[in-house]
Design a protein around this motif. Structure first.
Motif, PDB file in Angstrom:
ATOM      1  N   TRP A   1       0.821  -1.219   0.000  1.00  0.00           N
ATOM      2  CA  TRP A   1       0.000   0.000   0.000  1.00  0.00           C
ATOM      3  C   TRP A   1       0.849   1.262   0.000  1.00  0.00           C
ATOM      4  CZ3 TRP A   1      -4.553  -1.530  -1.237  1.00  0.00           C
ATOM      5  CH2 TRP A   1      -5.043  -2.767  -0.783  1.00  0.00           C
ATOM      6  N   LEU A   2       2.137   1.134   0.242  1.00  0.00           N
ATOM      7  CA  LEU A   2       2.989   2.318   0.363  1.00  0.00           C
ATOM      8  C   LEU A   2       3.040   3.110  -0.940  1.00  0.00           C
ATOM      9  CD1 LEU A   2       4.713   3.552   2.619  1.00  0.00           C
ATOM     10  CD2 LEU A   2       6.691   2.366   1.690  1.00  0.00           C
ATOM     11  N   PHE A   3       3.142   2.400  -2.053  1.00  0.00           N
ATOM     12  CA  PHE A   3       3.213   3.076  -3.351  1.00  0.00           C
ATOM     13  C   PHE A   3       1.961   2.840  -4.196  1.00  0.00           C
ATOM     14  CE2 PHE A   3       7.616   2.869  -2.050  1.00  0.00           C
ATOM     15  CZ  PHE A   3       8.099   4.110  -2.415  1.00  0.00           C
ATOM     16  N   ALA A   4       0.888   2.371  -3.554  1.00  0.00           N
ATOM     17  CA  ALA A   4      -0.386   2.212  -4.266  1.00  0.00           C
ATOM     18  C   ALA A   4      -0.912   3.536  -4.823  1.00  0.00           C
ATOM     19  CB  ALA A   4      -1.412   1.560  -3.347  1.00  0.00           C
ATOM     20  N   PRO A   5      -0.777   4.667  -4.097  1.00  0.00           N
ATOM     21  CA  PRO A   5      -1.263   5.940  -4.658  1.00  0.00           C
ATOM     22  C   PRO A   5      -0.550   6.375  -5.933  1.00  0.00           C
ATOM     23  CG  PRO A   5      -0.969   6.118  -2.286  1.00  0.00           C
ATOM     24  CD  PRO A   5      -0.341   4.831  -2.698  1.00  0.00           C
ATOM     25  N   VAL A   6       0.593   5.785  -6.253  1.00  0.00           N
ATOM     26  CA  VAL A   6       1.298   6.155  -7.484  1.00  0.00           C
ATOM     27  C   VAL A   6       1.247   5.021  -8.508  1.00  0.00           C
ATOM     28  CG1 VAL A   6       2.811   7.803  -6.355  1.00  0.00           C
ATOM     29  CG2 VAL A   6       3.521   5.420  -6.519  1.00  0.00           C
ATOM     30  N   GLY A   7       0.200   4.195  -8.418  1.00  0.00           N
ATOM     31  CA  GLY A   7      -0.033   3.172  -9.423  1.00  0.00           C
ATOM     32  C   GLY A   7       0.806   1.927  -9.296  1.00  0.00           C
ATOM     33  N   MET A   8       1.408   1.689  -8.119  1.00  0.00           N
ATOM     34  CA  MET A   8       2.252   0.508  -7.938  1.00  0.00           C
ATOM     35  C   MET A   8       1.882  -0.194  -6.636  1.00  0.00           C
ATOM     36  SD  MET A   8       5.990   1.916  -9.236  1.00  0.00           S
ATOM     37  CE  MET A   8       6.014   3.312  -8.119  1.00  0.00           C
ATOM     38  N   GLU A   9       0.772  -0.914  -6.657  1.00  0.00           N
ATOM     39  CA  GLU A   9       0.335  -1.674  -5.491  1.00  0.00           C
ATOM     40  C   GLU A   9       1.097  -2.998  -5.474  1.00  0.00           C
ATOM     41  OE1 GLU A   9      -3.774  -3.653  -3.816  1.00  0.00           O
ATOM     42  OE2 GLU A   9      -3.920  -1.800  -4.979  1.00  0.00           O
TER      43      GLU A   9
ATOM     44  N   TRP B   1       4.360  -5.036  -3.353  1.00  0.00           N
ATOM     45  CA  TRP B   1       5.312  -5.038  -2.244  1.00  0.00           C
ATOM     46  C   TRP B   1       6.753  -5.056  -2.741  1.00  0.00           C
ATOM     47  CZ3 TRP B   1       8.855  -8.910  -1.870  1.00  0.00           C
ATOM     48  CH2 TRP B   1       8.592 -10.105  -2.543  1.00  0.00           C
ATOM     49  N   ARG B   2       6.991  -5.598  -3.946  1.00  0.00           N
ATOM     50  CA  ARG B   2       8.349  -5.665  -4.485  1.00  0.00           C
ATOM     51  C   ARG B   2       8.896  -4.262  -4.767  1.00  0.00           C
ATOM     52  NH1 ARG B   2       7.104  -9.652  -9.344  1.00  0.00           N
ATOM     53  NH2 ARG B   2       5.331  -8.194  -9.389  1.00  0.00           N
ATOM     54  N   ILE B   3       8.025  -3.383  -5.250  1.00  0.00           N
ATOM     55  CA  ILE B   3       8.445  -1.995  -5.481  1.00  0.00           C
ATOM     56  C   ILE B   3       8.789  -1.324  -4.159  1.00  0.00           C
ATOM     57  CG2 ILE B   3       7.631   0.284  -6.209  1.00  0.00           C
ATOM     58  CD1 ILE B   3       8.343  -1.448  -8.543  1.00  0.00           C
ATOM     59  N   ALA B   4       7.928  -1.523  -3.155  1.00  0.00           N
ATOM     60  CA  ALA B   4       8.184  -0.918  -1.845  1.00  0.00           C
ATOM     61  C   ALA B   4       9.478  -1.452  -1.237  1.00  0.00           C
ATOM     62  CB  ALA B   4       7.006  -1.177  -0.915  1.00  0.00           C
ATOM     63  N   TYR B   5       9.684  -2.761  -1.356  1.00  0.00           N
ATOM     64  CA  TYR B   5      10.906  -3.366  -0.819  1.00  0.00           C
ATOM     65  C   TYR B   5      12.140  -2.805  -1.519  1.00  0.00           C
ATOM     66  CZ  TYR B   5      14.400  -6.916   0.325  1.00  0.00           C
ATOM     67  OH  TYR B   5      15.530  -7.549   0.742  1.00  0.00           O
ATOM     68  N   ALA B   6      12.078  -2.683  -2.853  1.00  0.00           N
ATOM     69  CA  ALA B   6      13.210  -2.144  -3.607  1.00  0.00           C
ATOM     70  C   ALA B   6      13.483  -0.698  -3.208  1.00  0.00           C
ATOM     71  CB  ALA B   6      12.933  -2.236  -5.108  1.00  0.00           C
ATOM     72  N   ALA B   7      12.417   0.106  -3.078  1.00  0.00           N
ATOM     73  CA  ALA B   7      12.598   1.518  -2.736  1.00  0.00           C
ATOM     74  C   ALA B   7      13.194   1.680  -1.342  1.00  0.00           C
ATOM     75  CB  ALA B   7      11.263   2.253  -2.840  1.00  0.00           C
ATOM     76  N   LEU B   8      12.680   0.906  -0.370  1.00  0.00           N
ATOM     77  CA  LEU B   8      13.172   1.038   1.008  1.00  0.00           C
ATOM     78  C   LEU B   8      14.563   0.449   1.173  1.00  0.00           C
ATOM     79  CD1 LEU B   8       9.914   0.257   3.012  1.00  0.00           C
ATOM     80  CD2 LEU B   8      10.905   2.483   2.475  1.00  0.00           C
ATOM     81  N   SER B   9      14.959  -0.458   0.270  1.00  0.00           N
ATOM     82  CA  SER B   9      16.323  -1.003   0.361  1.00  0.00           C
ATOM     83  C   SER B   9      17.372   0.072   0.120  1.00  0.00           C
ATOM     84  CB  SER B   9      16.499  -2.135  -0.649  1.00  0.00           C
ATOM     85  OG  SER B   9      16.495  -1.643  -1.985  1.00  0.00           O
ATOM     86  N   GLY B  10      16.962   1.174  -0.512  1.00  0.00           N
ATOM     87  CA  GLY B  10      17.884   2.281  -0.729  1.00  0.00           C
ATOM     88  C   GLY B  10      18.291   2.982   0.543  1.00  0.00           C
ATOM     89  N   LEU B  11      17.555   2.763   1.635  1.00  0.00           N
ATOM     90  CA  LEU B  11      17.942   3.355   2.908  1.00  0.00           C
ATOM     91  C   LEU B  11      19.209   2.704   3.453  1.00  0.00           C
ATOM     92  CD1 LEU B  11      14.424   3.665   4.597  1.00  0.00           C
ATOM     93  CD2 LEU B  11      15.655   5.349   3.217  1.00  0.00           C
ATOM     94  N   VAL B  12      19.514   1.492   2.990  1.00  0.00           N
ATOM     95  CA  VAL B  12      20.778   0.840   3.346  1.00  0.00           C
ATOM     96  C   VAL B  12      21.883   1.314   2.406  1.00  0.00           C
ATOM     97  CG1 VAL B  12      21.964  -1.365   3.619  1.00  0.00           C
ATOM     98  CG2 VAL B  12      19.544  -1.158   4.237  1.00  0.00           C
TER      99      VAL B  12
END
Length: 610
Positions: free
Chosen positions: A472-480, A482-493
């Motif tokens: 649901w993190l990136f659902a408002p931008v057309g990407m519901e 979890w793989r997209i969210a996981y990839a995006a948050l992996s950038g915090l490392v």
């Protein structure tokens, strides 16, 4: 001296002091064999760096201190250097000075050494002599009462011997005088140091603007254009990786091994490795800017704008480093004049696009722009605009008075540039082979096996169950997803993990241009990697660093939603236009600054017109 076995131990430290850009770090590297950062600009060294060397059979502890102009400690780095000297009263002071700056350096030596043992190391003598200067080293040594060593053009081994002998003689000579000494003309005569024609040309605001704009455009074109060396080399590596991947998939029958090596290791880690030429090009141009002396000119011309947002031209050194590595740029802020200015720079640095974000941009670029050059330029301009907007939002008083000594203009030495470039590429490859590889292995294991450790599709994997709620993190931008969210948050490392994760999960980005651009904006504006957060914690404290990281990530998510909404209205150029207007406004006001210098002397301090 006393002996321990066959090695003599020295009961003192050698403390390298002197004006900024005098050659202290270069001397430190030659004596210790270290890799301290060097550059042809003010403020490269911002904290004491220690190492050991064998000098004439004696083990000596050597400290490379930040540059100082005065014993009064006006800036943070000057105060740090003076405090270090006071904490080591037994240390031998080694004043490193350009021959052209010898008179003022002797006054500094008198103020800092205060009768303690000292030696003098001279640099840049050949240029000084070519310009008509005169310096008699033996007579200078007799007058000063301390050993004098010339360092230019001396091989490291011989230089260590010379400095070692000077250390031995320093204990027998009477030491530096607490009062300045005048130098007779037969011992020292100033060189005829005047501004070159090109320097006069660069001091014209319009000419400087044109030169820097041309260099910036050339750097971007050669780095990102498909017909530039960066793009061509990237294409060759991509073709090679594709052939390796195809060979593994053809000749390996095991599904698990084929997935790990072919689709995972070669596709994911190799997909990041293909950006090595463009990252190398980026660092190459940064090295050219530093070594040529143009960086100090850029700092001067941007002082007018930065002073209006609570900074000074000195901040340009840290801001420009932010395009290479955010963590290193944050550590360099120690050289700024006060803590408030330092915090402002640390807050705006994450919005500048470091080299780690480049693989992410180029991975997503083809989804929203046919030309990767324009896509990268768009994101870099947007990041610079956001950084400046943060400074405008913070407001504050005008920056502190800015004092700067221009580094001499020169053609960068190929050896120096190559050494700096190899070091940066080595750091990237080490990071790729450690942090990114470890993250990939963990991601592949979790996304390929279920909790019973059976090889399953990614939708049934452990990672899918653990991260399913993130969809649901990136659902408002057309990407519901979890793989997209996981990839995006992996950038915090580490930001490179975003590109590696996308390569692991998707053969090609499966969503539209609006979603790809919104995701790129999130990566641009979110908290930097853990190394940068750790660097910020060292400078401003762990609580404030974590607060910055959380606020930046939350703001990046909101900005991601906003970009998606605006592009849906057909306003794809709104944010880039705003960023461009901010930059044009800033540079337009930059060149209102004036120049004040004394005639006939190139190495004079420059400052802003009140």
């Amino acid at each position: 001296m006393r002996e321990s076995g066959t090695v003599k131990e020295a009961p003192f430290k050698l403390l390298l002091i002197g004006n900024p850009n005098a050659g202290k770090s270069t001397l430190y590297n030659a004596l210790t064999g270290g890799h301290a950062r060097v550059g042809n600009w003010h403020g490269v060294t911002v904290s004491a760096l220690e190492g050991e060397a064998m000098l004439s059979g004696n083990r000596v502890r050597i400290a490379d201190l930040p540059g100082v102009y005065s014993a009064d400690g006006l800036s943070m780095e000057e105060r740090a250097a003076c405090a270090y000297l006071e904490a080591c009263p037994e240390g031998v002071v080694c004043l490193v000075t350009e021959c052209a700056a010898l008179p003022r350096s002797l006054a500094l030596l008198s103020a800092l050494a205060k009768g303690r043992r000292a030696i003098l190391v001279l640099t840049k003598k050949r240029q000084f002599v070519r310009q008509g200067g005169k310096l008699e080293e033996r007579e200078l040594e007799r007058i000063l009462g301390i050993p004098v060593v010339s360092a230019e053009g001396v091989p490291p081994r011989e230089l260590r011997e010379r400095v070692g002998e000077a250390l031995l003689r320093a204990g027998l000579m009477r030491g530096a005088s607490e009062e300045g000494r005048s130098l007779p003309k037969e011992v020292y005569m100033r060189a005829r140091m005047r501004l070159t024609k090109f320097d006069r040309f660069l001091l014209h605001p319009a000419a400087a603007c044109a030169v820097f704009a041309f260099l910036l455009a050339a750097a971007f074109f050669l780095t990102f254009s498909p017909v530039g060396p960066g793009g061509l080399l990237k294409g060759l590596i991509e073709a090679l990786i594709a052939q390796i991947k195809e060979a593994f998939q053809t000749h390996i029958s095991s599904l698990v091994l084929c997935s790990f090596v072919g689709e995972g290791l070669v596709g994911s880690v190799g997909g990041v490795l293909c950006f090595l030429p463009q990252i190398g090009m980026l660092f190459f141009f940064l090295s050219l800017l530093e070594e040529s002396g143009l960086l100090s000119r850029l700092a001067f011309f941007t002082d007018g704008t930065l002073s209006r947002v609570g900074l000074s031209g000195r901040a340009v050194f840290s801001l420009l480093m932010g395009f290479g590595c955010t963590a290193a740029a944050i550590l360099s802020t120690r050289g700024l004049d006060d803590k408030r200015m330092q915090r402002r720079v640390i807050l705006c640095l994450p919005y500048l696009s470091c080299s780690a974000k480049l693989p992410v941009y180029l991975t997503l670029a083809s989804s929203f722009f046919r030309d990767q050059f324009l896509a990268a330029l768009l994101l870099y301009v947007l990041g610079a605009g956001l950084s400046f907007a943060v400074l405008l939002f913070m407001g504050g008083e005008k920056g502190a008075p800015f004092v700067l000594e221009f580094a001499p203009l020169r053609l960068p030495e190929a050896k120096t540039v190559a050494k700096a470039l190899c070091f940066q590429l080595k750091q990237f490859i080490i990071k790729l082979g450690t942090v990114i590889l470890a993250f990939f292995i963990a991601s592949w294991l979790l996304s390929s096996f279920d909790f019973a450790f059976r090889f399953v599709p990614v939708e049934e994997s452990m990672l899918a169950h653990l991260c399913g709620g993130l969809k649901w993190l990136f659902a408002p931008v057309g990407m519901e997803d979890w793989r997209i969210a996981y990839a995006a948050l992996s950038g915090l490392v580490a930001k490179e993990n975003v590109a590696a994760s996308l390569e692991l999960f998707f053969p090609a980005f499966p969503y539209g241009a609006r979603s790809a651009f919104a995701l790129a904006v999130f990566v641009l504006a979110s908290s930097p990697c853990v190394s940068a957060v750790a660097a910020a914690a060292r400078e401003v404290g762990i609580k404030l660093a974590l607060l910055y990281a959380v606020a930046e990530t939350a703001g990046a998510l909101l900005l991601c939603y906003l970009v998606y909404f605006l592009t849906g209205l057909g306003a794809s150029a709104v944010l880039p236009l705003i960023a461009a207007v901010i930059l044009i406004f800033s540079f337009g006001r930059t060149f209102r600054a004036g120049i004040h210098r004394q005639r006939g002397n190139f190495a004079q301090k420059l400052h802003r017109r009140a």
